[in-house]
Design a protein around this motif. Structure first.
Motif, PDB file in Angstrom:
ATOM      1  N   THR A 172       0.836  -1.136   0.126  1.00  0.00           N
ATOM      2  CA  THR A 172       0.185  -0.172   0.129  1.00  0.00           C
ATOM      3  C   THR A 172       0.846   1.138   0.094  1.00  0.00           C
ATOM      4  N   VAL A 173       1.978   1.138   0.867  1.00  0.00           N
ATOM      5  CA  VAL A 173       3.007   2.344   0.862  1.00  0.00           C
ATOM      6  C   VAL A 173       3.587   2.623  -0.376  1.00  0.00           C
ATOM      7  N   ALA A 174       3.841   1.618  -0.885  1.00  0.00           N
ATOM      8  CA  ALA A 174       4.700   1.457  -2.068  1.00  0.00           C
ATOM      9  C   ALA A 174       3.716   2.143  -3.354  1.00  0.00           C
ATOM     10  N   GLY A 175       2.478   1.614  -3.326  1.00  0.00           N
ATOM     11  CA  GLY A 175       1.630   1.806  -4.235  1.00  0.00           C
ATOM     12  C   GLY A 175       1.304   3.477  -4.290  1.00  0.00           C
ATOM     13  N   SER A 176       1.303   4.022  -3.308  1.00  0.00           N
ATOM     14  CA  SER A 176       1.005   5.393  -2.954  1.00  0.00           C
ATOM     15  C   SER A 176       1.979   6.365  -3.202  1.00  0.00           C
ATOM     16  N   ARG A 177       3.066   5.938  -3.475  1.00  0.00           N
ATOM     17  CA  ARG A 177       4.277   6.518  -3.912  1.00  0.00           C
ATOM     18  C   ARG A 177       4.740   6.178  -5.399  1.00  0.00           C
ATOM     19  N   ILE A 178       3.842   5.799  -6.102  1.00  0.00           N
ATOM     20  CA  ILE A 178       4.041   5.662  -7.533  1.00  0.00           C
ATOM     21  C   ILE A 178       3.868   7.176  -8.163  1.00  0.00           C
ATOM     22  N   VAL A 200       5.969   9.675  -7.477  1.00  0.00           N
ATOM     23  CA  VAL A 200       6.415  10.619  -6.855  1.00  0.00           C
ATOM     24  C   VAL A 200       7.823  10.772  -7.136  1.00  0.00           C
ATOM     25  N   PRO A 201       8.396  11.771  -7.452  1.00  0.00           N
ATOM     26  CA  PRO A 201       9.727  11.810  -8.173  1.00  0.00           C
ATOM     27  C   PRO A 201      11.009  11.962  -7.197  1.00  0.00           C
ATOM     28  N   PHE A 202      10.391  12.170  -6.015  1.00  0.00           N
ATOM     29  CA  PHE A 202      11.334  12.381  -4.638  1.00  0.00           C
ATOM     30  C   PHE A 202      11.686  11.194  -3.992  1.00  0.00           C
ATOM     31  N   SER A 203      12.811  11.183  -3.234  1.00  0.00           N
ATOM     32  CA  SER A 203      12.877   9.954  -2.163  1.00  0.00           C
ATOM     33  C   SER A 203      12.055  10.124  -0.918  1.00  0.00           C
ATOM     34  N   SER A 204      11.760   9.467  -0.192  1.00  0.00           N
ATOM     35  CA  SER A 204      11.078   9.687   0.809  1.00  0.00           C
ATOM     36  C   SER A 204      11.504  10.672   1.740  1.00  0.00           C
ATOM     37  N   PHE A 205      13.020  10.807   2.049  1.00  0.00           N
ATOM     38  CA  PHE A 205      13.254  11.839   2.951  1.00  0.00           C
ATOM     39  C   PHE A 205      13.110  13.289   2.283  1.00  0.00           C
ATOM     40  N   VAL A 206      13.160  13.669   0.987  1.00  0.00           N
ATOM     41  CA  VAL A 206      12.926  14.720   0.433  1.00  0.00           C
ATOM     42  C   VAL A 206      11.187  15.014   0.428  1.00  0.00           C
ATOM     43  N   GLU A 207      10.515  13.869   0.221  1.00  0.00           N
ATOM     44  CA  GLU A 207       9.169  14.236   0.497  1.00  0.00           C
ATOM     45  C   GLU A 207       8.721  14.704   1.943  1.00  0.00           C
ATOM     46  N   VAL A 208       9.300  13.774   2.791  1.00  0.00           N
ATOM     47  CA  VAL A 208       9.082  14.307   4.239  1.00  0.00           C
ATOM     48  C   VAL A 208       9.404  15.640   4.685  1.00  0.00           C
ATOM     49  N   LEU A 209      10.555  16.128   4.257  1.00  0.00           N
ATOM     50  CA  LEU A 209      11.236  17.381   4.551  1.00  0.00           C
ATOM     51  C   LEU A 209      10.418  18.425   3.662  1.00  0.00           C
ATOM     52  N   PHE A 210       9.791  18.201   2.363  1.00  0.00           N
ATOM     53  CA  PHE A 210       9.017  18.961   1.987  1.00  0.00           C
ATOM     54  C   PHE A 210       7.725  19.176   2.549  1.00  0.00           C
ATOM     55  N   ALA A 230      -0.640  16.427  -7.815  1.00  0.00           N
ATOM     56  CA  ALA A 230       0.545  16.798  -8.696  1.00  0.00           C
ATOM     57  C   ALA A 230       1.717  15.508  -8.586  1.00  0.00           C
ATOM     58  N   ALA A 231       1.385  14.469  -7.924  1.00  0.00           N
ATOM     59  CA  ALA A 231       2.321  13.554  -7.296  1.00  0.00           C
ATOM     60  C   ALA A 231       3.750  13.986  -7.009  1.00  0.00           C
ATOM     61  N   LEU A 232       3.500  15.117  -6.045  1.00  0.00           N
ATOM     62  CA  LEU A 232       4.884  15.613  -5.631  1.00  0.00           C
ATOM     63  C   LEU A 232       4.998  14.946  -4.130  1.00  0.00           C
ATOM     64  N   ALA A 233       3.806  14.477  -3.631  1.00  0.00           N
ATOM     65  CA  ALA A 233       3.972  13.534  -2.411  1.00  0.00           C
ATOM     66  C   ALA A 233       2.942  12.547  -2.371  1.00  0.00           C
ATOM     67  N   SER A 234       3.001  11.381  -1.654  1.00  0.00           N
ATOM     68  CA  SER A 234       1.985  10.460  -1.497  1.00  0.00           C
ATOM     69  C   SER A 234       0.679  10.774  -0.359  1.00  0.00           C
ATOM     70  N   ASN A 235      -0.287  10.191  -0.694  1.00  0.00           N
ATOM     71  CA  ASN A 235      -1.425  10.262   0.246  1.00  0.00           C
ATOM     72  C   ASN A 235      -1.047   9.939   1.618  1.00  0.00           C
ATOM     73  N   ILE A 236      -0.194   9.142   1.969  1.00  0.00           N
ATOM     74  CA  ILE A 236       0.040   8.293   3.311  1.00  0.00           C
ATOM     75  C   ILE A 236       0.887   9.439   3.786  1.00  0.00           C
ATOM     76  N   MET A 237       1.832  10.413   2.915  1.00  0.00           N
ATOM     77  CA  MET A 237       2.421  11.344   3.538  1.00  0.00           C
ATOM     78  C   MET A 237       1.725  12.523   3.869  1.00  0.00           C
ATOM     79  N   VAL A 238       0.588  12.792   3.360  1.00  0.00           N
ATOM     80  CA  VAL A 238      -0.399  13.661   3.907  1.00  0.00           C
ATOM     81  C   VAL A 238      -0.759  13.399   5.293  1.00  0.00           C
ATOM     82  N   ILE A 239      -1.280  12.116   5.446  1.00  0.00           N
ATOM     83  CA  ILE A 239      -1.693  11.519   6.925  1.00  0.00           C
ATOM     84  C   ILE A 239      -0.913  11.801   7.734  1.00  0.00           C
TER      85      ILE A 239
END
Length: 447
Positions: free
Chosen positions: A304-310, A312-322, A360-369
């Motif tokens: 589920t986590v991997a599917g939500s990040r389909i 997303v052009p950034f690594s998980s670290f950049v995604e969280v930091l953003f 815009a696929a800049l972050a995943s749905n799980i990241m917003v949660i």
């Protein structure tokens, strides 16, 4: 008991303080001696009801009869009662070895505002004002003990700001009191305009992440801590007081914890500490698991986590930091914007940001949660100074995790605990568990 013994007792109780005022009235073979605490009495009433009639009446017997006839008159029955009434705003009058108590208490509750930072559902919502004498009056109104001592310092070469140190001389932590007095005497600053400035100047570890003094606007919290042996510092012109020494657990408690039943209070505290760990560790856990150890998740959750990040052009670290960066911007904007628009602006901004970044696929749905959960958990921390600290420590742990993975997060948490063990607040270990039950019993016994 004779009046001389009562007077000696009162002077003995106040011998180490400068709060007790003694005034002598002497005119035309009439003599009277007044004892009162200046910050507690209405000086206009003192002039109108006692001093002026004393000079207008023919003799002492007439003046004594006048005092007895006043509705504020109270009979002195014991030395303990005399001290208690003086600390409660009464004036003790001595005429020909006779004692008279006149209630001239200054009521300042209508001059103060309600709490805006430390709000509670139960209990008092009276807050400190910006007038030093009003604040001292509020504290003495709640704390009826002659052992309550107040010392004044004047600091700031330019503005000559008055600082009051308030403590119970019988319960105070003497080591912490000596350290505070020594640092105040050594303090050499041109301008001191706020309690936060004074906090920084009194701490040796000015670059420490964690606060070593507790800031509060609640008189009941000040009284509670004074009864526990702590020291309160109030700066004239400031509506917040400083309490020292302060340990880590002081910043995770509220006055409302004492008003609930045992199980409700325990549940709320567990919820609060759970929010602290979620706010501190959840971003690092997300990065550590998704980037370094996805096998920690169950297979379904990992997919589920991997599917939500389909996409997303950034690594998980950049995604969280953003996402954390924009969340911090929203929090800062909510503080700086006018109150009339801050709630609406930040709510709309958060909704638009959350929906836009996922579309815009800049972050995943799980990241917003996750970011939403982190923001909500941060608001659970009751004291703002600690909440600001946790926001910074969260980013440090995130950076360590992005390099070293879950092992780095674990070591970073261990390092944080070691740092807290190293810290102290005016001689008190920072992770010392304060005995709140003892302070509560002391407070109840003095009420």
């Amino acid at each position: 008991m004779s009046s001389e013994e009562i007077l000696l007792w009162i002077k003995e109780q106040f011998k180490n303080t400068t709060e007790l005022t003694q005034k002598t009235l002497d005119y035309d073979n009439k003599h009277a001696l007044l004892f009162y605490v200046k910050s507690l009495i209405d000086q206009e009433s003192l002039q109108k009801l006692i001093i002026k009639p004393f000079f207008e009446m023919a003799n002492e017997n007439q003046f004594k009869a006048y005092l007895i006839a006043l509705p504020q008159f109270q009979k002195v029955e014991s030395k303990e009662q005399a001290v208690s009434e003086v600390t409660n705003g009464n004036t003790l009058i001595v005429i020909q070895h006779d004692l008279y108590l006149i209630d001239l208490q200054l009521a300042t509750n209508n001059q103060v505002s309600t709490t805006s930072v430390e709000t509670t559902i139960h209990g008092s919502n009276i807050a400190l004002s910006e007038n030093l004498m009003t604040n001292i009056n509020l504290i003495r109104t709640y704390y009826h003990q002659a052992s309550l001592s107040i010392e004044y310092f004047t600091k700031g070469e330019v503005n000559q700001q008055k600082i009051a140190i308030i403590y119970d001389k019988e319960l105070v932590n003497t080591k912490a009191l000596e350290i505070i007095k020594q640092k105040l005497q050594q303090l050499d600053q041109q301008v001191i305009s706020a309690s936060t400035e004074l906090n920084n100047y009194l701490n040796d570890k000015r670059f420490s992440l964690f606060p070593q003094m507790l800031m509060t606007e609640r008189p009941d919290r000040i009284v509670y801590n004074i009864a526990g042996g702590k020291i309160a510092l109030i700066l004239d012109g400031n509506a917040q007081a400083l309490i020292a020494p302060a340990v880590f657990f002081d910043f995770m408690t509220t006055m409302e914890d004492n008003y609930h039943t045992l199980f409700i209070s325990l549940f709320v505290r567990i919820l609060r500490y759970a929010g602290l760990f979620v706010s501190l560790l959840l971003p690092g856990l997300y990065v550590g698991i998704t980037s370094f150890a996805p096998e920690v998740f169950r297979t379904e959750l990992a997919l589920t986590v991997a599917g939500s990040r389909i996409g997303v052009p950034f690594s998980s670290f950049v995604e969280v930091l953003f996402m954390l960066f924009f969340m911090e911007l929203l929090l800062e904007a909510s503080i700086r914007l006018p109150k009339a628009v801050s709630a609406t602006a930040t709510t709309v901004g958060g909704l638009i940001l959350g929906s836009a970044v996922t579309e815009a696929a800049l972050a995943s749905n799980i990241m917003v949660i996750i970011v939403s959960a982190v923001a909500i958990s941060t608001f659970v921390i009751p004291v703002n100074e600690l909440a600001f600290t946790i926001r910074i420590v969260r980013l440090i742990l995130l950076l360590i995790t992005s390099v070293f993975g879950l092992a780095g997060l674990t070591l970073g948490l261990y390092g944080l605990i070691m740092y807290l063990v190293y810290l102290d607040s005016f001689g008190e270990p920072y992770l010392r568990l304060f005995n709140y039950q003892k302070a509560k019993k002391s407070s109840e016994g003095q009420a």
